[in-house]
Structures are given as structure tokens and as C-alpha cells.
Design an enzyme around this catalytic site. Structure first.
Site, PDB file in Angstrom:
ATOM      1  N   TYR A 178      18.544  -6.984   6.706  1.00 44.79           N
ATOM      2  CA  TYR A 178      17.621  -5.902   6.349  1.00 44.79           C
ATOM      3  C   TYR A 178      18.099  -4.579   6.938  1.00 44.79           C
ATOM      4  O   TYR A 178      18.181  -3.566   6.237  1.00 44.79           O
ATOM      5  CB  TYR A 178      16.221  -6.229   6.851  1.00 44.79           C
ATOM      6  CG  TYR A 178      15.194  -5.170   6.535  1.00 44.79           C
ATOM      7  CD1 TYR A 178      14.613  -5.092   5.275  1.00 44.79           C
ATOM      8  CD2 TYR A 178      14.791  -4.243   7.499  1.00 44.79           C
ATOM      9  CE1 TYR A 178      13.671  -4.117   4.976  1.00 44.79           C
ATOM     10  CE2 TYR A 178      13.844  -3.272   7.217  1.00 44.79           C
ATOM     11  CZ  TYR A 178      13.291  -3.217   5.957  1.00 44.79           C
ATOM     12  OH  TYR A 178      12.360  -2.237   5.661  1.00 44.79           O
ATOM     13  N   ASN A 183      11.815   2.450  -4.198  1.00 41.84           N
ATOM     14  CA  ASN A 183      10.925   2.041  -3.114  1.00 41.84           C
ATOM     15  C   ASN A 183      10.898   0.533  -2.875  1.00 41.84           C
ATOM     16  O   ASN A 183      10.189   0.068  -1.990  1.00 41.84           O
ATOM     17  CB  ASN A 183       9.498   2.545  -3.413  1.00 41.84           C
ATOM     18  CG  ASN A 183       8.509   2.186  -2.340  1.00 41.84           C
ATOM     19  OD1 ASN A 183       8.667   2.567  -1.180  1.00 41.84           O
ATOM     20  ND2 ASN A 183       7.492   1.415  -2.703  1.00 41.84           N
ATOM     21  N   ILE A 212       4.063   1.103   9.921  1.00 42.94           N
ATOM     22  CA  ILE A 212       2.968   1.683   9.157  1.00 42.94           C
ATOM     23  C   ILE A 212       1.855   0.641   9.069  1.00 42.94           C
ATOM     24  O   ILE A 212       2.108  -0.531   8.762  1.00 42.94           O
ATOM     25  CB  ILE A 212       3.431   2.077   7.736  1.00 42.94           C
ATOM     26  CG1 ILE A 212       4.600   3.073   7.809  1.00 42.94           C
ATOM     27  CG2 ILE A 212       2.273   2.666   6.939  1.00 42.94           C
ATOM     28  CD1 ILE A 212       4.279   4.394   8.480  1.00 42.94           C
ATOM     29  N   LYS A 214      19.412  -1.263   4.831  1.00 41.47           N
ATOM     30  CA  LYS A 214      18.735   0.029   4.930  1.00 41.47           C
ATOM     31  C   LYS A 214      19.666   1.113   5.476  1.00 41.47           C
ATOM     32  O   LYS A 214      19.540   2.283   5.111  1.00 41.47           O
ATOM     33  CB  LYS A 214      17.475  -0.103   5.786  1.00 41.47           C
ATOM     34  CG  LYS A 214      16.378  -0.925   5.119  1.00 41.47           C
ATOM     35  CD  LYS A 214      15.940  -0.315   3.797  1.00 41.47           C
ATOM     36  CE  LYS A 214      14.750  -1.040   3.202  1.00 41.47           C
ATOM     37  NZ  LYS A 214      14.255  -0.387   1.939  1.00 41.47           N
ATOM     38  N   ILE A 227       0.814  -1.212   0.000  1.00 40.59           N
ATOM     39  CA  ILE A 227       0.000   0.000   0.000  1.00 40.59           C
ATOM     40  C   ILE A 227       0.846   1.260   0.000  1.00 40.59           C
ATOM     41  O   ILE A 227       0.429   2.314  -0.491  1.00 40.59           O
ATOM     42  CB  ILE A 227      -0.972  -0.012   1.206  1.00 40.59           C
ATOM     43  CG1 ILE A 227      -2.061   1.042   1.033  1.00 40.59           C
ATOM     44  CG2 ILE A 227      -0.228   0.155   2.518  1.00 40.59           C
ATOM     45  CD1 ILE A 227      -3.037   0.722  -0.048  1.00 40.59           C
TER      46      ILE A 227
END
Length: 270
Positions: free
Chosen positions: A159, A91, A192, A163, A18
Site C-alpha cells: 500500500y 480516488n 480520517i 501510494k 465517506i
């Protein structure tokens, strides 16, 4: 309306999840021509069609962010469709809670895969888009990082490292191409409330995150989308090399403050 009018935006991972879809939709709503590049090609094309139905301009294309030639093809497709690329949103991001564990036990092949998809794809997308931005006279690159790039955790070592690399690569791109009128910034989301988070996280876990937020609520996808939109627009023309932490104040306080407040409340009630 019109905050990114006349710009051409390539959004990788623009249909998967999303957050990417929110970014793509907001970009188009505010006047950009948008290419949605995603491993889910059908989803990318469906998202583009929905944008067109709402009066925007968009196209969908396949992207395998782990393959250099696929990233190059997505940039080439953008040029073929709209003649240039002036906004790049890197993204794409993967995580794997089953293989990406602590340093001693993580799967080394998974380490390599996450470095390729989460970090190298940012390098390659920028590498292929920057010459077109220089030719266009300006550009804005926005990289999706994560709060995992600023903190330590018990798992997701690969991860977090990938990042953290995105955060610093953002600075390097900004330093190297600023004089070409190219800005590069990042966005680091905290938790989120995507459908995946709602469906996969027990309420007790969400409550733990909420306990340590400075704000009394969780983030929504549009909180990331609007931050990216701001960084893509000329409203942020004097901001570069920064990674904006969009995390509800989860990480800003002494980590013991919530437990300490509980202690004081109980002590005062006695």
C-alpha cells in the site's frame, strides 16, 4: 456556490467510503456535473440520485479499477453523458492488513493487486481522460495518495509503495501536460474519521494517533473533500505537481516531541 461551475468531473471510488462520497457531493454542490464511478454500482447510482434531489447534476456508473477496459468505459460514459471531462479525481484505493505485511511476509499476489488498483488505475484514468481535456482546452486531475506514501510502517508495504508511486506519477503528469493547460495534483490524507475508522479502531488506537497530531482533533471526510474541490477549481490555477498532506500535522514534528513534553511535565511536577 459555483466554485466548479460548468466543469464535468469523473470521480472514481465516488460512492465507496465517506471520502469519495464527500468529494462527489461537494463537486455537485459547487456546480460541477459529476459522474460517480464505483465498484458498488448501486451505491454510485443512489449517490447520484441523492445529488439530483439536492438540485445537482450527477450520474452513476460501474467501475472495476483493476480493469483497463472498465476505466475506459467510465471515461466514455462521462463523455456520452456530458460531452467532455474536465476534472478527474482518481480516488480508488485498497488496503489489506491481513495480506499486506512486512516485506518478507507480504503476499506477492496482493502486491500485484494493490499496484494495479492503487497505482495503475491512476495511470489509466489519466491516460484515457487527458485527450478529452486537451480537446476541451484545460483540465485538472486530482489523485488520492496517502501519508503512507511519505513514511515507513511495520506493515502495509505494498500500500505504501503504491501510494508513493501515486505521488510521483502526479509530478510526471503535471510536467508532461502542463503546457496543455492540464494540472495534476494529489491529496495525501492522514487518519480520517470515516465510519470504518470509528467502527474498527479501538479508542486507545485513536488516542495514539491523536497524541501525535499537531492539532487537537482528527480529520473528517470533508477536510479531504474541500481540498479536492480547491484543486479542481480555478482558485488553484497556479498549483500543479503538488501533493497536499491533509493530516493534522501528525508528521511535521520530531517524533519524540510528545514523549519529551510528557517527560518535562512530569519532571516539573516533582
Amino acid at each position: 456556490m459555483g466554485r466548479v461551475q460548468g466543469k464535468v468531473a469523473l470521480v472514481t471510488g465516488g460512492a465507496s467510503g465517506i471520502i469519495g462520497l464527500s468529494i462527489s457531493t461537494l463537486m455537485a454542490k459547487e456546480g460541477a456535473k459529476v459522474v460517480i464511478a464505483d465498484f458498488n454500482e448501486a451505491g454510485a447510482k443512489e449517490a447520484a440520485e441523492n445529488i439530483k434531489k439536492q438540485g445537482g447534476e450527477a450520474a452513476g456508473v460501474f467501475l472495476d479499477a483493476g480493469q483497463a477496459d472498465s476505466i475506459q468505459a467510465a471515461v466514455d460514459f462521462t463523455i456520452e453523458q456530458y460531452g467532455t471531462v474536465t476534472v478527474l479525481v482518481n480516488n480508488v484505493g485498497l488496503t489489506n492488513l491481513h495480506k499486506d505485511l512486512d516485506v518478507v511476509n507480504l503476499d506477492l499476489e496482493e502486491w500485484d493487486r494493490l499496484m494495479d488498483v492503487n497505482l495503475k488505475s491512476v495511470l489509466l484514468g489519466s491516460r484515457f481522460a487527458i485527450p478529452h481535456m486537451i480537446k476541451a482546452g484545460a483540465g485538472s486531475i486530482i489523485n488520492t495518495a496517502s501519508m503512507a506514501g511519505f513514511t515507513g510502517d511495520s506493515v502495509r508495504s505494498a500500500y505504501g509503495a503504491s501510494k508513493a508511486g501515486v505521488v510521483n506519477l502526479t509530478r510526471y503528469i503535471a510536467a508532461q501536460y502542463g503546457k496543455d493547460h492540464i494540472r495534476c495534483n494529489g491529496v495525501a490524507p492522514g487518519l480520517i474519521l470515516t465510519p470504518a475508522a470509528k467502527n474498527n479502531m479501538p479508542q486507545a488506537v485513536l488516542d495514539i494517533f491523536g497524541k501525535f497530531n499537531a492539532l487537537p482533533y482528527h480529520g473528517e471526510a470533508e477536510d479531504i473533500g474541500y481540498t479536492v474541490l480547491f484543486l479542481a477549481s480555478d482558485e488553484s490555477k497556479f498549483i500543479t505537481g503538488q501533493t497536499i498532506q491533509v493530516e493534522g500535522g501528525h508528521y511535521i514534528a520530531n517524533p519524540s516531541i510528545s514523549d519529551f513534553n510528557d517527560y518535562v511535565t512530569k519532571a516539573n511536577s516533582n
